[in-house]
Scaffold this motif. Structure first.
Motif, mmCIF file in Angstrom:
data_model
loop_
_atom_site.group_PDB
_atom_site.id
_atom_site.type_symbol
_atom_site.label_atom_id
_atom_site.label_comp_id
_atom_site.label_asym_id
_atom_site.label_seq_id
_atom_site.Cartn_x
_atom_site.Cartn_y
_atom_site.Cartn_z
ATOM 1 N N VAL A 1 -26.673 23.594 7.587
ATOM 2 C CA VAL A 1 -26.378 24.275 8.839
ATOM 3 C C VAL A 1 -25.859 25.682 8.540
ATOM 4 O O VAL A 1 -24.907 25.854 7.774
ATOM 5 N N THR B 1 -28.712 13.262 7.016
ATOM 6 C CA THR B 1 -30.069 13.785 7.179
ATOM 7 C C THR B 1 -30.487 14.786 6.106
ATOM 8 O O THR B 1 -31.660 15.154 6.031
ATOM 9 N N LEU C 1 -30.542 24.903 11.705
ATOM 10 C CA LEU C 1 -30.520 23.632 10.989
ATOM 11 C C LEU C 1 -31.773 23.533 10.127
ATOM 12 O O LEU C 1 -32.902 23.627 10.632
ATOM 13 N N ILE C 2 -31.581 23.383 8.827
ATOM 14 C CA ILE C 2 -32.695 23.374 7.874
ATOM 15 C C ILE C 2 -32.695 22.049 7.131
ATOM 16 O O ILE C 2 -31.698 21.659 6.521
ATOM 17 N N THR C 3 -33.822 21.353 7.179
ATOM 18 C CA THR C 3 -33.965 20.080 6.490
ATOM 19 C C THR C 3 -35.181 20.148 5.583
ATOM 20 O O THR C 3 -36.318 19.927 6.021
ATOM 21 N N LEU D 1 -24.945 13.601 11.606
ATOM 22 C CA LEU D 1 -25.381 14.691 12.471
ATOM 23 C C LEU D 1 -24.593 14.709 13.772
ATOM 24 O O LEU D 1 -24.346 15.781 14.338
ATOM 25 N N ALA E 1 -36.337 14.689 1.943
ATOM 26 C CA ALA E 1 -36.964 15.704 2.799
ATOM 27 C C ALA E 1 -37.794 16.703 1.999
ATOM 28 O O ALA E 1 -38.365 17.631 2.582
ATOM 29 N N THR F 1 -29.449 17.866 6.121
ATOM 30 C CA THR F 1 -29.603 19.108 6.878
ATOM 31 C C THR F 1 -28.547 20.134 6.472
ATOM 32 O O THR F 1 -27.357 19.811 6.392
ATOM 33 N N SER G 1 -30.760 12.386 0.719
ATOM 34 C CA SER G 1 -31.383 12.846 1.957
ATOM 35 C C SER G 1 -32.165 14.131 1.747
ATOM 36 O O SER G 1 -33.265 14.306 2.286
#
Length: 469
Positions: free
Chosen positions: A219, A215, A275-277, A250, A82, A217, A78
């Protein structure tokens, strides 16, 4: 300043003695831990079905650990999808080298860091500084102890051992002029100093409270704006996290967010939840050009196969520290390692060595307050007993074994038990004061040095029972 605050150590007894005689430390511990503990209880009380939510969070962590390989691989896919890059670090030295290589390849000379216990665990700052990279802690508490040359003493309040007056002294020395010790002036000074660091930083380093496998992501949960500035301003962002921080989906995240803030500070929600993706995308105005995620093992996978795997459910909220009567008297530096309090008494021996940290499994009254405060209900007392059992098997205590054999011989012979009781009453009677034994000679001196023991009754139960008959 105490050397125990500067360096990791194995001298638990010496550090405890020093902490107990440190009046400012005692005042700071009482003030903050009581405040946080009260807020923690108030936060749970205001949350509908908090018990069910804590049970659900525990099940989620158990599930994630049971399928850790699957979710880590999903997380890697994931993150890469990204636009990020994932690095695997088996040891602390590997993690340090990975981050150093990232910094050097991107020609980064100025780093800003958001609060991260994992980076403390791998001793990242000294490694970067040795390579000529300026590193600045941007959490205000972490910044203060960095300037003071100290270690964090609490999971979420790293400068809990400092008072407003001592913070003023540290900042005054740094800026070269006397500063007032009021909170507003100190905060404004810290803000001005740190913004200068953000303006020229080209490397941002953070930890991760959680990572979402679904995802990719990352946090970050903070109460200051430093976390967002650390991830948005520099052109390279490196996040380092222990492999146990991954959660499946998520939709699972709100469960932990509802509990984390309440357990840590009593807040309904922390002020900043970021939240960083992946890195900055085309058309976005801020964010890093490169995003790297370092997944750290450092002994965690070995713990998975042991009775202590439950310790990996910890979400680093610090609630067990605030509730623990031992931590509230001695503070974090006495524990010697990066992690302190009840959970530190488990993690430090497991990550480091049980034999090198013999006092930590015994640094608990086993009262259960830590388990009651834990948002994911980790059975800390049970694991502390398990570590004590490991110590017993590794190095049997022959004196203790002899004592138990003598006690067995006495208990199995009623006449001898009665005689022992009569002798004990005669021997201990001169030391009794108002129903308590406060000072015992010989081996009992150390025990009664910090606690009292009820004096023997003037008449035993057997004597009373005989009269009733």
């Amino acid at each position: 300043m105490s050397d125990y605050a500067r360096h990791e150590h194995h001298d638990f007894a010496g550090a405890v003695d020093q902490a107990l005689t440190d009046a400012p430390l005692q005042a700071a511990l009482v003030r903050l831990t009581q405040t946080l503990l009260t807020a923690n209880r108030r936060g749970y009380a205001a949350l509908d079905d908090s018990d069910k939510l804590r049970d659900h969070a525990k099940r989620l962590k158990e599930h994630a650990l049971a399928h850790l390989d699957q979710y880590l691989e999903e997380l890697e896919s994931s993150v890469e999808r990204a636009g990020g890059i994932v690095h695997w670090a088996a040891t602390a030295s590997e993690a340090r080298q990975i981050i150093l290589d990232i910094a050097q390849n991107a020609d980064c000379r100025h780093a800003v860091k958001s609060k991260s216990m994992t980076s403390e665990e791998i001793h990242l700052n000294p490694a970067l500084e040795a390579a000529g990279i300026e590193v600045t802690e941007t959490d205000f508490g972490e910044y203060i102890i960095q300037l003071a040359g100290e270690r964090p003493s609490h999971l979420v309040a790293p400068a809990v051992h400092h008072t407003r007056e001592s913070i003023a002294r540290v900042l005054s020395k740094h800026v070269g002029q006397p500063l007032p010790d009021d909170a507003r002036s100190l905060a404004l000074t810290g803000r001005r100093l740190l913004r200068e660091k953000f303006s020229r930083a080209n490397l941002g380093i953070t930890g991760a409270n959680f990572a979402v496998a679904e995802t990719g992501t990352i946090v970050l949960v903070t109460n200051e704006g430093n976390g967002r500035l650390t991830t948005a301003c520099p052109r390279v962002h490196v996040a380092i996290m222990g492999i146990e921080k991954v959660i499946p989906r998520l939709v699972d995240l709100p469960v932990f967010l509802k509990l984390l803030a309440r357990a840590a500070t009593g807040q309904t929600l922390s002020i900043y939840t970021t939240l960083i993706t992946g890195p900055r995308r085309e058309g976005e105005r801020d964010g890093p050009e490169e995003f790297h995620l370092v997944l750290l093992d450092n002994g965690r996978s070995k713990i998975l196969a042991t009775p202590f795997r439950e310790s990996l459910q910890c979400i680093r909220c610090g609630a067990c520290l605030n509730a623990c009567p031992v931590y509230r008297r001695i503070g974090g530096h006495a524990y010697g390692g990066v992690y302190s309090g009840p959970i530190g008494s488990i993690l430090t021996p497991l990550y480091d060595s049980v034999s090198e940290n013999p006092h930590l499994p015994h640094a608990s009254s086993l009262c259960g307050a830590c388990q009651a405060a834990c948002p994911v209900r980790i059975n800390i007392p049970h694991m502390l007993i398990g570590l004590r059992e490991l110590q017993h098997h590794a190095k049997p205590n022959h004196q203790e074994r002899l004592a138990y054999r003598l006690w067995q011989a006495v208990l199995s012979r009623p006449w001898l038990y009665g005689l022992a009781l009569r002798l004990a009453r005669i021997v201990l009677r001169p030391f009794a004061r108002e129903g308590w034994l406060r000072h015992l000679p010989g081996p009992g001196a150390g025990w009664t040095g910090v606690r009292d023991f009820p004096a023997p009754a003037t008449r035993s139960f057997r004597e009373r029972w005989k009269d009733l008959q």
